[in-house]
Design a protein around this motif. Structure first.
Motif, PDB file in Angstrom:
ATOM      1  N   ASP A  82       0.829  -1.215   0.000  1.00  0.00           N
ATOM      2  CA  ASP A  82       0.000   0.000   0.000  1.00  0.00           C
ATOM      3  C   ASP A  82       0.858   1.257   0.000  1.00  0.00           C
ATOM      4  O   ASP A  82       0.613   2.197  -0.764  1.00  0.00           O
ATOM      5  N   LEU A  83       1.867   1.285   0.871  1.00  0.00           N
ATOM      6  CA  LEU A  83       2.708   2.483   0.978  1.00  0.00           C
ATOM      7  C   LEU A  83       3.593   2.661  -0.252  1.00  0.00           C
ATOM      8  O   LEU A  83       3.888   3.796  -0.649  1.00  0.00           O
ATOM      9  N   MET A  84       4.018   1.549  -0.864  1.00  0.00           N
ATOM     10  CA  MET A  84       4.830   1.654  -2.087  1.00  0.00           C
ATOM     11  C   MET A  84       4.032   2.310  -3.209  1.00  0.00           C
ATOM     12  O   MET A  84       4.554   3.156  -3.954  1.00  0.00           O
ATOM     13  N   ILE A  85       2.756   1.946  -3.326  1.00  0.00           N
ATOM     14  CA  ILE A  85       1.907   2.577  -4.336  1.00  0.00           C
ATOM     15  C   ILE A  85       1.648   4.032  -3.989  1.00  0.00           C
ATOM     16  O   ILE A  85       1.693   4.918  -4.854  1.00  0.00           O
ATOM     17  N   LYS A  86       1.397   4.300  -2.709  1.00  0.00           N
ATOM     18  CA  LYS A  86       1.027   5.652  -2.278  1.00  0.00           C
ATOM     19  C   LYS A  86       2.170   6.647  -2.437  1.00  0.00           C
ATOM     20  O   LYS A  86       1.959   7.774  -2.930  1.00  0.00           O
ATOM     21  N   TYR A  87       3.375   6.267  -2.046  1.00  0.00           N
ATOM     22  CA  TYR A  87       4.473   7.233  -1.987  1.00  0.00           C
ATOM     23  C   TYR A  87       5.435   7.163  -3.167  1.00  0.00           C
ATOM     24  O   TYR A  87       6.165   8.127  -3.417  1.00  0.00           O
ATOM     25  N   ILE A  88       5.446   6.056  -3.905  1.00  0.00           N
ATOM     26  CA  ILE A  88       6.427   5.921  -4.992  1.00  0.00           C
ATOM     27  C   ILE A  88       5.744   5.800  -6.350  1.00  0.00           C
ATOM     28  O   ILE A  88       5.938   6.645  -7.245  1.00  0.00           O
ATOM     29  N   ILE A  89       4.932   4.763  -6.526  1.00  0.00           N
ATOM     30  CA  ILE A  89       4.410   4.451  -7.855  1.00  0.00           C
ATOM     31  C   ILE A  89       3.352   5.457  -8.296  1.00  0.00           C
ATOM     32  O   ILE A  89       3.418   5.997  -9.412  1.00  0.00           O
ATOM     33  N   ALA A  90       2.364   5.719  -7.445  1.00  0.00           N
ATOM     34  CA  ALA A  90       1.285   6.645  -7.828  1.00  0.00           C
ATOM     35  C   ALA A  90       1.807   8.051  -8.111  1.00  0.00           C
ATOM     36  O   ALA A  90       1.435   8.654  -9.121  1.00  0.00           O
ATOM     37  N   PRO A  91       2.678   8.629  -7.255  1.00  0.00           N
ATOM     38  CA  PRO A  91       3.214   9.967  -7.591  1.00  0.00           C
ATOM     39  C   PRO A  91       3.984   9.979  -8.904  1.00  0.00           C
ATOM     40  O   PRO A  91       3.908  10.950  -9.654  1.00  0.00           O
ATOM     41  N   PHE A  92       4.709   8.903  -9.173  1.00  0.00           N
ATOM     42  CA  PHE A  92       5.472   8.858 -10.427  1.00  0.00           C
ATOM     43  C   PHE A  92       4.543   8.834 -11.640  1.00  0.00           C
ATOM     44  O   PHE A  92       4.780   9.520 -12.634  1.00  0.00           O
ATOM     45  N   ILE A  93       3.445   8.048 -11.574  1.00  0.00           N
ATOM     46  CA  ILE A  93       2.522   7.947 -12.709  1.00  0.00           C
ATOM     47  C   ILE A  93       1.693   9.211 -12.849  1.00  0.00           C
ATOM     48  O   ILE A  93       1.463   9.701 -13.963  1.00  0.00           O
ATOM     49  N   ASN A  94       1.220   9.758 -11.725  1.00  0.00           N
ATOM     50  CA  ASN A  94       0.273  10.873 -11.769  1.00  0.00           C
ATOM     51  C   ASN A  94       0.938  12.238 -11.894  1.00  0.00           C
ATOM     52  O   ASN A  94       0.240  13.226 -12.120  1.00  0.00           O
ATOM     53  N   CYS A  95       2.232  12.308 -11.725  1.00  0.00           N
ATOM     54  CA  CYS A  95       2.900  13.610 -11.752  1.00  0.00           C
ATOM     55  C   CYS A  95       2.761  14.241 -13.133  1.00  0.00           C
ATOM     56  O   CYS A  95       3.002  13.614 -14.160  1.00  0.00           O
ATOM     57  N   ILE A 142      17.937   2.304  -1.129  1.00  0.00           N
ATOM     58  CA  ILE A 142      17.126   3.524  -1.089  1.00  0.00           C
ATOM     59  C   ILE A 142      16.552   3.783  -2.485  1.00  0.00           C
ATOM     60  O   ILE A 142      17.247   3.656  -3.476  1.00  0.00           O
ATOM     61  N   LEU A 143      15.270   4.173  -2.501  1.00  0.00           N
ATOM     62  CA  LEU A 143      14.615   4.595  -3.743  1.00  0.00           C
ATOM     63  C   LEU A 143      13.776   5.820  -3.415  1.00  0.00           C
ATOM     64  O   LEU A 143      12.980   5.802  -2.479  1.00  0.00           O
ATOM     65  N   LYS A 144      13.974   6.889  -4.183  1.00  0.00           N
ATOM     66  CA  LYS A 144      13.185   8.091  -3.934  1.00  0.00           C
ATOM     67  C   LYS A 144      12.849   8.764  -5.255  1.00  0.00           C
ATOM     68  O   LYS A 144      13.488   8.533  -6.280  1.00  0.00           O
ATOM     69  N   THR A 145      11.798   9.575  -5.207  1.00  0.00           N
ATOM     70  CA  THR A 145      11.376  10.345  -6.375  1.00  0.00           C
ATOM     71  C   THR A 145      11.608  11.816  -6.110  1.00  0.00           C
ATOM     72  O   THR A 145      11.590  12.270  -4.971  1.00  0.00           O
ATOM     73  N   SER A 146      11.792  12.561  -7.212  1.00  0.00           N
ATOM     74  CA  SER A 146      12.009  13.995  -7.088  1.00  0.00           C
ATOM     75  C   SER A 146      11.508  14.675  -8.355  1.00  0.00           C
ATOM     76  O   SER A 146      11.649  14.147  -9.455  1.00  0.00           O
ATOM     77  N   THR A 147      10.908  15.855  -8.197  1.00  0.00           N
ATOM     78  CA  THR A 147      10.415  16.621  -9.342  1.00  0.00           C
ATOM     79  C   THR A 147      11.445  17.640  -9.814  1.00  0.00           C
ATOM     80  O   THR A 147      11.159  18.454 -10.674  1.00  0.00           O
ATOM     81  N   ILE A 148      12.640  17.611  -9.245  1.00  0.00           N
ATOM     82  CA  ILE A 148      13.697  18.541  -9.648  1.00  0.00           C
ATOM     83  C   ILE A 148      14.489  17.912 -10.772  1.00  0.00           C
ATOM     84  O   ILE A 148      15.014  16.806 -10.639  1.00  0.00           O
TER      85      ILE A 148
END
Length: 774
Positions: A246-259, A275-281
């Motif tokens: 649930d948290l992997m979809i919420k914090y990693i996968i969904a933000p990446f797809i929906n951004c 470590i795996l993180k997303t960034s909009t920069i």
């Protein structure tokens, strides 16, 4: 001996000549001869029997001795039975035997229970020992050992997820209940706690950190792989990974797809963590080279992001799944498959809703360009199958490729939604305003001769050879339907079917949206209601022509199913209901106005005359209002028919009220005549409009109005009769003049009695009226 026992034939003892006639009786000598021979034969038999007995004397002696022994034994047995019966009668032995048998049964039951209890004690001791080992394993961090012990406990007790292994009716249930609760609760709680410590999410930075060395409740040195193995052994892998999924979809996968803007994925591996993180920069898609601990970078181009084709989206998601596969699934196929079952339905739904459904072509010419996305989608799912993230055998997991390969259907569905949305918007956005030239102050309202062609909202009614004004929404809606049906003729079967349904549904939207939108206007007398009536009439005519115009060009597969004529009665009925509601509203208002005249009584008094005159003015005002509203908008035939219905109601009501007066003074007749003349004079323009409306269709004269509105001729005749002498009225009845105008004999008689006083002349005239020969 056998020969002695043979049957003796009497015929053999007689002479042959005596047997010549079998039916003849024997003579006395023959009988004597026969007796002698029988006696001789008898002596011969006795001699043979005696010799046989003598020769077998020893055998007969043994037989008789054996019989004697059998009789002796029978007597002995009889004596024994008698003695036994005597003993039984003296002492009831059966009761003692029954007591012994009952005691034996009770001992056996007791032995069985003791054996069961002994088995239970052995089981409890064994279970307790294993449970102790499981708890010690949990306490000192030997998780895999504890998990294997828990698994053995389940097997020992016969406990599974579907079968609790014991029945609450069994005596061992209460003893094992506490053990089962420990089995079901303690181990999953501890393992999930370790899992939460191992995989941690940072919601603010959209980052996930996987720790390989764990410490929980003063237990350190626990390896993440050991936790995963323990969960797998116990059979709670899905339960333990559910929150992580649930948290992997919420914090990693969904933000990446929906951004909606460029986003980067940063991945780092080292001996103690991943470590795996997303960034909009920036616009960098980052991954790790598996052979090193350095970061691996892959760049996105801005124009590629603007023209999103799926390649970068799928590569980013694949990077996340590979991170999961390498980090805490340890490249174990069954573990990553378990994680896939938890996440793939939601991931695929997000991809479909946020990406695939949005890139479905809006134009049929762009369908070939979508093939690139279909290829990327199939390659993406193939990569997931190689990782065992989704099943290679279950077609349900091919959610994305199934959706993209059915793009033709999705394109049609998207276009249908777009068509219906456009139809809804134009219906909701239209104010149903009447063009200025159709208002009272406009040129058509002033009757300056400007034709209906002066506005672009005037339409031809295909099967009526007439024209009428419709709303802007109706005109645009029908244009949208025509455009959609033109696309049906040029489309494939599946797309054409969706377009066909879209055209039907768009027309039906009018029936749903507009009556609610204009509900308040439909409750009053106004031009908007008449305009809506014209819209429905226009739709019914256009729909009748759709089949003639398009059906021959439809794809063959839907020609038989494409039907529009069923919609015609709906709009015709809707148009008629709106018109009839307007007619009834007008009649109701006119009735209330006429009620104010109080039956036109005592009009020779000034106050009563003014009241009646005011009611007549109200009637004229309402009719003129209807004339102004209806004449420019309604079809001439509809206008004439509806207005004639209203005028018939008005004239018949006023005529009836006057004829019901039981006493009319001489001065009162003049005032009533004045009121009728005033009303007809003020309605002259309205009556002329009826003549004009009919002359557009066929030759028509002013006199034809009397045939069209029967009560008009009657009220005119009533006006003239009010000042006629008694004999003239009688003559008018006798020559059928009054009858032709709709008067009845009762009305004429009552009218004479109300105006003229009782006299021989009145009696004579009434007699003539009653006895007129028609």
């Amino acid at each position: 001996m056998e020969s002695l026992l043979d049957t003796i034939n009497v015929r053999d003892l007689l002479s042959t000549q005596d047997l010549s006639d079998p039916t003849s009786p024997l003579s006395a000598p023959d009988l004597r001869l026969l007796i002698q021979r029988l006696e001789s034969h008898s002596l011969h038999i006795k001699s043979k029997v005696q010799s046989y007995l003598v020769s077998h004397h020893e055998d007969f002696a043994n037989l008789f001795s054996l019989c004697n022994d059998a009789v002796s034994q029978s007597d002995h047995i009889s004596d024994g039975v008698s003695n036994m019966l005597h003993l039984i009668s003296d002492r009831p032995a059966d009761a003692a035997v029954r007591e012994v048998l009952d005691e034996m049964k009770a001992k056996r039951e007791e032995l069985k229970v003791k054996r069961e209890l002994l088995g239970l004690v052995k089981t409890i001791v064994e279970v307790n020992g294993k449970l102790k080992g499981v708890r010690e394993g949990l306490a000192n961090g030997r998780l895999k050992f504890a998990a294997e012990g828990l698994r053995d406990l389940r097997m020992l007790l016969g406990v599974t997820d579907d079968d609790p292994g014991v029945d609450d009716r069994e005596p061992v249930f209460l003893a094992l209940k506490g053990i089962m609760e420990n089995i079901g609760m303690e181990m999953p709680r501890v393992l999930v706690k370790f899992m939460e410590k191992a995989v941690q999410f940072d919601g603010k930075s959209n980052r996930v950190v996987v720790k390989y060395h764990l410490e929980v409740d003063n237990i350190d040195g626990i390896q993440l792989q050991t936790v995963m193995e323990a969960m797998d052994v116990v059979g709670i892998l899905e339960y333990g990974l559910a929150k992580v999924a649930d948290l992997m979809i919420k914090y990693i996968i969904a933000p990446f797809i929906n951004c909606g803007r460029p986003i980067q994925l940063l991945e780092e591996f080292n001996p103690d963590s991943a470590i795996l993180k997303t960034s909009t920069i920036g616009v960098v898609l980052c991954g790790k080279n598996p052979s090193t601990t350095n970061w691996f970078f892959s760049f996105w181009q801005e124009d590629q992001i603007d023209n999103l084709d799926g390649e970068f989206l799928y590569s980013g998601i694949l990077l996340v799944i590979k991170f999961i596969y390498r980090s805490f699934c340890y490249q174990n196929g069954s573990w990553i498959r378990c994680f896939g079952r938890l996440t793939w339905p939601r991931i695929s739904e997000i991809i479909i809703s946020s990406f695939l459904s949005k890139v479905v072509p809006t134009n049929a010419s762009k369908l070939p360009d979508f093939q690139k996305i279909i290829k990327c989608t199939c390659d993406f799912e193939m990569a997931l199958k190689e990782l065992m993230f989704i099943s290679a055998l279950d077609d349900k997991d091919n959610r994305l490729s199934n959706f993209s390969e059915n793009v033709e259907v999705h394109f049609a569905s998207k276009k249908k939604i777009e068509i219906l949305g456009k139809a809804r918007n134009l219906l909701q956005g239209c104010d149903f305003a009447i063009p200025q030239e159709y208002t009272r102050d406009g040129p058509i309202g002033k009757n300056d001769g400007i034709s209906m062609q002066s506005t672009r909202h005037v339409v031809d009614l295909l099967f009526l050879s007439e024209r009428c004004l419709v709303s802007k929404a109706a005109k645009q809606l029908m244009e949208l339907v025509h455009h959609t049906l033109q696309d049906v003729c040029l489309s494939s079967t599946r797309v054409a079917l969706e377009f066909y349904h879209a055209a039907r549904d768009a027309m039906l939207l009018y029936e749903v949206v507009v009556p609610i939108k204009l509900e308040r206007q439909l409750d009053g007398i106004n031009q908007i209601a008449v305009l809506m009536h014209n819209d429905c009439l226009y739709f019914s005519q256009e729909i009748l022509g759709l089949a003639f115009e398009y059906q021959t060009d439809f794809p063959d597969s839907i020609k038989e199913h494409a039907v529009f004529v069923d919609l015609v009665p709906r709009f015709q009925l809707m148009a008629e209901e709106i018109l009839q509601k307007q007619v009834h509203l007008v009649i109701y208002n006119l009735k209330e106005a006429i009620d104010g005249a109080d039956g036109f009584q005592n009009t020779h008094h000034m106050q009563q005359f003014e009241t009646a005159k005011f009611s007549i003015d109200q009637v004229v005002f309402i009719l003129e209002k209807v004339h102004i509203i209806w004449e420019p908008l309604l079809l001439p035939s509809t206008y004439r028919k509806s207005l004639c219905t209203i005028l018939e109601s008005v004239f018949s009501r006023i005529t009836r009220d006057i004829l019901l007066l039981d006493d009319i003074a001489a001065e009162e007749t003049l005032q009533l005549q004045r009121l009728i003349h005033l009303m007809l004079e003020n309605l002259s323009s309205l009556l002329e409009s009826l003549v004009t409306a009919d002359q557009k269709l066929h030759d028509f004269s002013v006199e034809s109005l009397d045939d069209l509105i029967l009560s008009l001729r009657k009220i005119r005749k009533l006006s003239g009769t009010l000042y006629m002498p008694l004999k003239s009225i009688t003559a008018a009845w006798e020559n059928k003049e009054l009858l032709a105008c709709g008067f009845t004999i009762t009305e004429v008689a009552d009218f004479i009695k109300a105006i003229f006083a009782d006299s021989p002349l009145r009696k004579e005239c009434l007699w003539r009226i009653e006895n007129a020969d028609f």
